[in-house]
Design an enzyme around this catalytic site. Structure first.
Site, PDB file in Angstrom:
ATOM      1  CD  GLU A  56      -4.804   6.055   3.949  1.00 10.47           C
ATOM      2  OE1 GLU A  56      -4.000   6.171   3.008  1.00 10.47           O
ATOM      3  OE2 GLU A  56      -5.862   5.417   3.867  1.00 10.47           O
ATOM      4  CE  LYS A 112      -4.038  -2.194   2.031  1.00  3.25           C
ATOM      5  NZ  LYS A 112      -3.523  -3.541   1.818  1.00  3.25           N
ATOM      6  CG  ASN A 119     -11.321  -0.555   9.473  1.00  8.26           C
ATOM      7  OD1 ASN A 119     -11.821   0.501   9.118  1.00  8.26           O
ATOM      8  ND2 ASN A 119     -10.516  -0.651  10.520  1.00  8.26           N
ATOM      9  CG  PHE A 148     -21.403  -7.434  15.554  1.00 10.52           C
ATOM     10  CD1 PHE A 148     -22.234  -7.921  14.563  1.00 10.52           C
ATOM     11  CD2 PHE A 148     -21.718  -6.212  16.137  1.00 10.52           C
ATOM     12  CE1 PHE A 148     -23.346  -7.207  14.145  1.00 10.52           C
ATOM     13  CE2 PHE A 148     -22.834  -5.487  15.735  1.00 10.52           C
ATOM     14  CZ  PHE A 148     -23.643  -5.984  14.742  1.00 10.52           C
ATOM     15  CG  ASN A 190      -8.059  -5.062  -2.481  1.00 10.24           C
ATOM     16  OD1 ASN A 190      -7.219  -5.255  -1.614  1.00 10.24           O
ATOM     17  ND2 ASN A 190      -9.124  -4.315  -2.269  1.00 10.24           N
ATOM     18  CD  GLU A 241      -6.920  -1.595   0.368  1.00  8.66           C
ATOM     19  OE1 GLU A 241      -5.820  -1.791   0.919  1.00  8.66           O
ATOM     20  OE2 GLU A 241      -7.982  -2.072   0.787  1.00  8.66           O
ATOM     21  CD  GLU A 286     -10.879  -1.764  -1.508  1.00  8.23           C
ATOM     22  OE1 GLU A 286     -10.666  -1.127  -0.452  1.00  8.23           O
ATOM     23  OE2 GLU A 286     -11.174  -2.969  -1.518  1.00  8.23           O
TER      24      GLU A 286
END
Length: 678
Positions: A200, A116, A235, A348, A290, A288, A275
């Protein structure tokens, strides 16, 4: 074209690749760990090779073990799926060295885009809009805190080799930046074997929108529209759709052209995803790339009619793309809901165990067999597709990603796709483990989601205290009460007709009942007729029609002409009902039974206030306190790893540790006592 390919993956993506390969007449080889010996992908493949013990580092991401399977089977090509070795350039190089095709992009593209830090530099040079940040190597947590402060909070801390939400944290202050750096570094090392971290700027009110690209080895490339992936938790994407309800045609074209420009700048060949983070003004920034197939690729397939796995295989075999940008037409709308083995009522947290009951909805006009454009469906018609890698009776392991299935629906427009998803979720039966079906149903009915007013903070903002289920409106509760009263009467009639009893001695089943659910009490009177009943309840008379019989787990009921679907389990004097995100215990009693039930005392919960309980099944990574130590509120007590994610357990208040019951390396079950306090 290849005659045999090996799938270097597991679960639903391995099954997905096998389906397309079978349609293309290509034999398949599955690889599996000890934990996956009886998995669905192993059963589906033409051959299966054992490659090691359950931990991924000793099986699925051990390059030499996978290469041994390639050699043993004579596979001519390898599809890596996503995760594991899919973006590992060393694996691609190992295949290349043995003249085995990698069904993915060239090594150079993987190296430049898979990293990245490097990818952001290349994107900027290619004229792609990028987010401000620090792309250099970060030595330790203190440096991470200093860099984050210089960029300006909030910041995103990310693993350079990361993906799938692993190794990612948002920090709002120096302390969170330091803690996030440590956790991200550990997760990155265990998940990817690469612990490099970068930082970032975190864009507030962001939407996560990605562009699907497809390129061949002859310099041709197209972009296939976008996917909206803003519904995320930690995320990790939960719900995706295509197209995005937010983009306009001009922004879509601009994002697509930039994505394709970046792909061509690195000599990309295969399917890939670029993305972007998009703000409220539709400004977009490269996030990024993928260099693999995305989990959410089915929604793109459903609106374009293009089988991405087939295209990847054809590109890897040297074929030219058979379509141009003008051929790409977005038709209708598609939504994907990820079904996870996690308990939404327990924050979760991951859930493992045996799938004692697993019945997905029937697939309709969808799936990987589509290779041409979808023909417009009749008004109101929807398609259903379920990509899965499990089966009834199978085990959900603690060693791998908790995703059970990807449920997708397609419709001629977003409203139709949403309606289809609601019905499909209602009809999806899963028992034996905790799962997020109720939460997915709740999102589909959420006003902001229906309006397309979403950001990546949707779950955090709309469910700040976690998911506690859905409180249904009174009219909906009344409908469920009427349905349960009618169902209870049917069950009572069945019980009265036990074997060997003479008809004239059958117990008379009454027509007056008291129904309690969701804090509401309804008096119901039933006038039955063949095939249904008129139920007078709450001042209204509802016509209830159903073919439900005692023992059915799913009740498809029509109430005044409107259909509802209830998941049904029997309890004493009633039913456990789940529908549209609500979890209800519905009691149906006679008036006297209801009067007596109101006098029953409630059982008090056990006092665990002086214990730290393990919130999930997992592996103890560390215990960070000792017996006799005084701890402060918010202090880290222990770290538990489950399904490739680290979970930090903190003190809720000040206290003194009296006993430590677990140590690093221990396997723990839910509610195992880790620490005790004075």
């Amino acid at each position: 074209m290849f005659e045999k390919i090996l799938i270097a993956n597991r679960g639903e993506i391995a099954c997905r690749v096998i389906k397309t390969a079978r349609r293309m007449g290509i034999a398949t080889v599955a690889v599996h760990s000890d934990a996956d010996r009886n998995s669905l992908h192993v059963r589906m493949a033409d051959e299966a090779i054992h490659i090691g013990p359950p931990p991924a580092a000793q099986s699925y991401i051990d390059i030499e073990r996978v290469m041994s399977a390639v050699r043993a089977t004579g596979a001519q090509a390898v599809h890596p799926g996503y995760g594991f070795l899919s973006e590992n350039p060393k694996f691609a190089q190992a295949l290349q060295a043995e003249n085995v095709a990698f069904i993915g992009p060239p090594v150079g593209a993987i190296e430049s885009m898979g990293d990245k830090i490097t990818s952001k530099k290349i994107a900027a040079e290619a004229g792609v809009s990028t987010v401000p940040g620090y792309m250099g190597l970060i030595a330790d947590a203190d440096q991470a805190g200093r860099i984050a402060g210089e960029i300006g909070y909030p910041v995103m801390i990310k693993a350079s080799a990361g993906g799938g939400g692993k190794g990612m944290r948002i920090a709002w202050n120096d302390a969170e930046a330091r803690d996030g750096f440590r956790s991200s570094k550990n997760e990155a090392a265990s998940s990817f074997g690469d612990d490099r971290i970068f930082i970032e700027k975190f864009v507030t009110q962001p939407r996560h929108i990605e562009i699907q690209v497809l390129c061949d080895t002859h310099g041709n490339g197209v972009y296939l529209g976008e996917r909206e992936c803003s519904i995320q938790r930690r995320n990790q994407k939960v719900i995706e759709e295509a197209p995005s309800p937010f983009l306009d045609a001009e922004t879509r074209r601009s994002m697509g052209e930039q994505a394709l420009r970046l792909a061509q700048a690195v000599g990309y060949a295969s399917a890939g995803t670029v993305e972007f983070i998009v703000d409220a003004e539709r400004n977009f920034y490269f996030l990024e790339m993928n260099t693999r197939l995305q989990v959410e690729h089915p929604v793109t397939e459903l609106i374009t009619g293009i089988d991405l796995v087939e295209q990847m295989i054809r590109v890897a075999s040297g074929e030219k793309l058979s379509l141009t940008q003008d051929d790409v037409v977005l038709n209708g709308w598609a939504i994907e809901s990820r079904l996870y083995a996690e308990d939404p009522y327990r924050a979760f947290l991951p859930s493992i165990g045996r799938l004692t009951h697993y019945r997905p909805p029937e697939e309709v006009k969808a799936g990987p067999l589509l290779s041409k454009w979808l023909e417009p469906a009749p008004e109101g018609e929807t398609a259903v597709r379920n990509d899965t890698g499990v089966f009834e009776g199978g085990e959900i392991s603690m060693f791998y990603d908790p995703m059970i299935a990807k449920l997708c629906t397609w419709g001629p427009d977003r409203d139709a796709a949403l309606a289809g998803m609601r019905d499909a979720l209602d009809g999806f039966e899963v028992e034996g483990i905790g799962h997020n079906l109720p939460f997915l149903s709740a999102v589909m009915d959420h006003p902001k989601f229906i309006a397309g007013d979403i950001t990546t903070a949707f779950i955090a903002e709309e469910y700040p205290d976690g998911f506690q289920g859905v409180d249904l409106p009174e009219d909906h509760l009344r409908q469920i009460a009427a349905a349960c009263a009618a169902m209870h009467r049917v069950a009572e009639i069945r019980r009265s007709r036990i074997s060997g009893r003479m008809d004239n001695h059958e117990r008379v089943v009454g027509s007056d009942w008291v129904v309690t659910l969701g804090g509401q009490r309804f008096e119901a009177q039933i006038a039955a007729y063949r095939g249904g009943a008129d139920v007078s309840i709450g001042g209204a008379t509802l016509r209830v029609e159903s073919g439900w019989t005692p023992g059915d787990r799913l009740a498809c009921i029509t109430i005044d002409g409107a259909a509802i679907v209830l998941k049904v389990a029997k309890i004493t004097h009633g039913f456990h009902i789940r529908t549209r995100g609500a979890d209800l215990r519905v009691h149906v009693r006679t008036a006297r039974q209801a009067e007596l039930a109101a006098l029953m005392p409630e059982k008090a919960a056990a006092d665990t206030s002086k214990m730290l309980l393990c919130p999930m099944p997992g592996l103890m990574v560390s215990v960070d306190v000792a017996e006799g130590e005084e701890v402060q509120e918010g202090q880290v007590l222990a770290v538990v790893e489950a399904m490739k994610m680290e979970n930090v357990l903190r003190a809720e208040r000040k206290g003194v540790v009296s006993k430590v019951n677990a140590a690093a390396g221990d396997s723990l079950a839910v509610d195992d006592v880790i620490l005790e306090f004075e």
